[in-house]
Design an enzyme around this catalytic site. Structure first.
Site, PDB file in Angstrom:
ATOM      1  N   ASP A 101       0.799  -1.224   0.000  1.00  0.00           N
ATOM      2  CA  ASP A 101       0.000   0.000   0.000  1.00  0.00           C
ATOM      3  C   ASP A 101       0.832   1.276   0.000  1.00  0.00           C
ATOM      4  OD1 ASP A 101      -2.550  -1.175  -0.071  1.00  0.00           O
ATOM      5  OD2 ASP A 101      -2.416  -1.637   2.061  1.00  0.00           O
ATOM      6  N   ASP A 163      -5.929  -5.175  -6.102  1.00  0.00           N
ATOM      7  CA  ASP A 163      -5.715  -3.785  -5.695  1.00  0.00           C
ATOM      8  C   ASP A 163      -4.265  -3.337  -5.942  1.00  0.00           C
ATOM      9  OD1 ASP A 163      -7.456  -5.473  -4.226  1.00  0.00           O
ATOM     10  OD2 ASP A 163      -7.763  -3.979  -2.675  1.00  0.00           O
TER      11      ASP A 163
HETATM   12  N1  GLY Z   1      -7.020  -2.014  -0.945  1.00  0.00           N
HETATM   13  C1  GLY Z   1      -8.054  -2.185  -0.039  1.00  0.00           C
HETATM   14  C2  GLY Z   1      -9.426  -1.971  -0.531  1.00  0.00           C
HETATM   15  O1  GLY Z   1      -9.705  -1.681  -1.673  1.00  0.00           O
HETATM   16  O2  GLY Z   1     -10.287  -2.157   0.295  1.00  0.00           O
END
Ligand code: GLY
Length: 382
Positions: A101, A163
């Site tokens: 992230d 993601d």
């Molecule tokens: N990357 C986490 C979400 O989209 O919840």
């Protein structure tokens, strides 16, 4: 006939709508700042009251990023001061890597700061964060690892979530700034491996693909935030179409464009009329299932970008039409907050994780960020 003509002529123009939304955003985000400390940023609400998070949260870059977008549209110097202050809170996150992230966090904050102001002071931390992200790359698997293995995630060995495509922009942009080839190699390898393993024949995507880090073999394809392992979790589909559109922009590989087009066609077939997806396209509760404004905002932003790249003119037209529908729905009283309400967030009705009953039907900072981005793109400002 007369009524239809009247309705069209009375409809708010997209310019008027954009001015209205940015005015609300500027008010909300200025008030929001007054509730924060020197070390926290907003994340969501609980019982209507703002819930902040530490900067280590994956969402920490979206508030500074939203402030940069508001500044970009309004040119208001007070907003710039807030954007700078809230970006610099994240300096520590440019010096350590806790998960994939780091891409979301640093690209939305430092990345926008750099792109919008050109101020050199943001450059070194940005490139440092990109180098740190590559330490999560395993060449045998051909991917950067998303989550660390913790007691609650011990079923996995090397989990990669869709993601993670979003984190590649940090690498490609830092490569352009620094000329460090390994940043580009990691980004392209990650995108290629994800393209091979994450998609079903109908262009929906699994959420999590877990790998054996010693051999690169796939161990399982499952969900974490979706309805079931075989379902299409809406935000995952949004990250997918955004991720491959962005990677086409960044490196120009036609295979990325083709994949983004196919994901978009699948989404256009399945989205409800108002453009805001249910939290999972396969929720058994549809049409009563919870909507996810965040997924709608992410899709709107990427549809506008993709409409500018595709050679398929019919697709380009329907993408722009759908993006306008999504924007108009999000800017309606059903989704857009009144000034002073909604914990000072812009949008209502997003979903963090439905299966774990976390952040269901609440504002989320990333919904606001991608909604503003969609508006900037629609108006040709990005
Ligand atoms: N990357 C986490 C979400 O989209 O919840």
């Amino acid at each position: 006939m007369f009524a239809a003509v009247l309705a069209v002529s009375c409809q708010e123009s997209m310019k008027q709508l954009t001015d209205r939304v940015f005015e609300v955003a500027e008010y909300q985000f200025t008030e929001m700042d007054k509730t924060l400390t020197d070390t926290n940023v907003p994340k969501s609400t609980r019982f209507g009251v703002l819930v902040p998070s530490e900067t280590k949260s994956w969402t920490s870059g979206f508030y500074p990023g939203s402030l940069w977008y508001v500044y970009m549209y309004t040119g208001n110097e007070n907003t710039k001061v807030l954007a700078e202050k809230n970006t610099e809170k994240l300096y520590i996150e440019t010096q350590r890597v806790r998960s994939h992230d780091i891409g979301f966090m640093v690209n939305c904050s430092y990345g926008n700061a750099l792109r919008i102001t050109g101020d050199e002071k943001y450059r070194e931390p940005y490139i440092n964060a990109a180098k740190l992200l590559t330490t999560r790359f395993n060449p045998t698997v051909g991917l950067t690892q998303s989550w660390n293995i913790t007691p609650s995630r011990k079923q996995w060995k090397f989990p990669v979530i869709i993601d993670n495509m979003m984190n590649l922009e940090l690498l490609t942009q830092a490569h352009k700034m620094s000329g460090i080839d390994s940043l580009l190699t990691v980004a392209v390898t990650h995108a290629n491996t994800t393209m091979k393993n994450h998609f079903r024949p109908d262009y929906t995507t699994w959420h999590v693909v877990d790998y054996d880090p010693e051999t690169g073999d796939i161990r399982m394809k499952v969900t974490h935030q979706g309805y079931s392992d075989d379902s299409a979790w809406s935000r995952g589909q949004a990250w997918a179409v955004y991720g491959y559109t962005m990677m086409f922009r960044e490196v120009g590989d036609e295979a990325y464009l083709a994949l983004a087009e196919n994901i978009a066609r699948m989404l256009l077939d399945r989205l409800p009329e108002d453009g805001i997806p249910y939290w999972d396209f396969d929720s058994p509760d549809i049409p009563d299932a919870q909507r996810d404004a965040s997924a709608g905002a992410i899709m709107a932003s990427s549809f506008i970008e993709l409409a500018g790249y595709t050679q398929d003119k019919a697709l380009s037209k329907v993408l722009m039409e759908m993006a306008e529908t999504q924007i108009r729905t999000l800017a309606s009283p059903e989704y857009l907050a009144e000034k002073g309400r909604n914990g000072f967030f812009l949008l209502k009705h997003s979903v963090g994780s439905y299966p774990s009953d976390t952040e269901v039907n609440v504002p989320l900072t990333y919904a606001d960020y991608y909604f503003l981005e969609a508006l900037l793109r629609y108006n040709g400002k990005l």
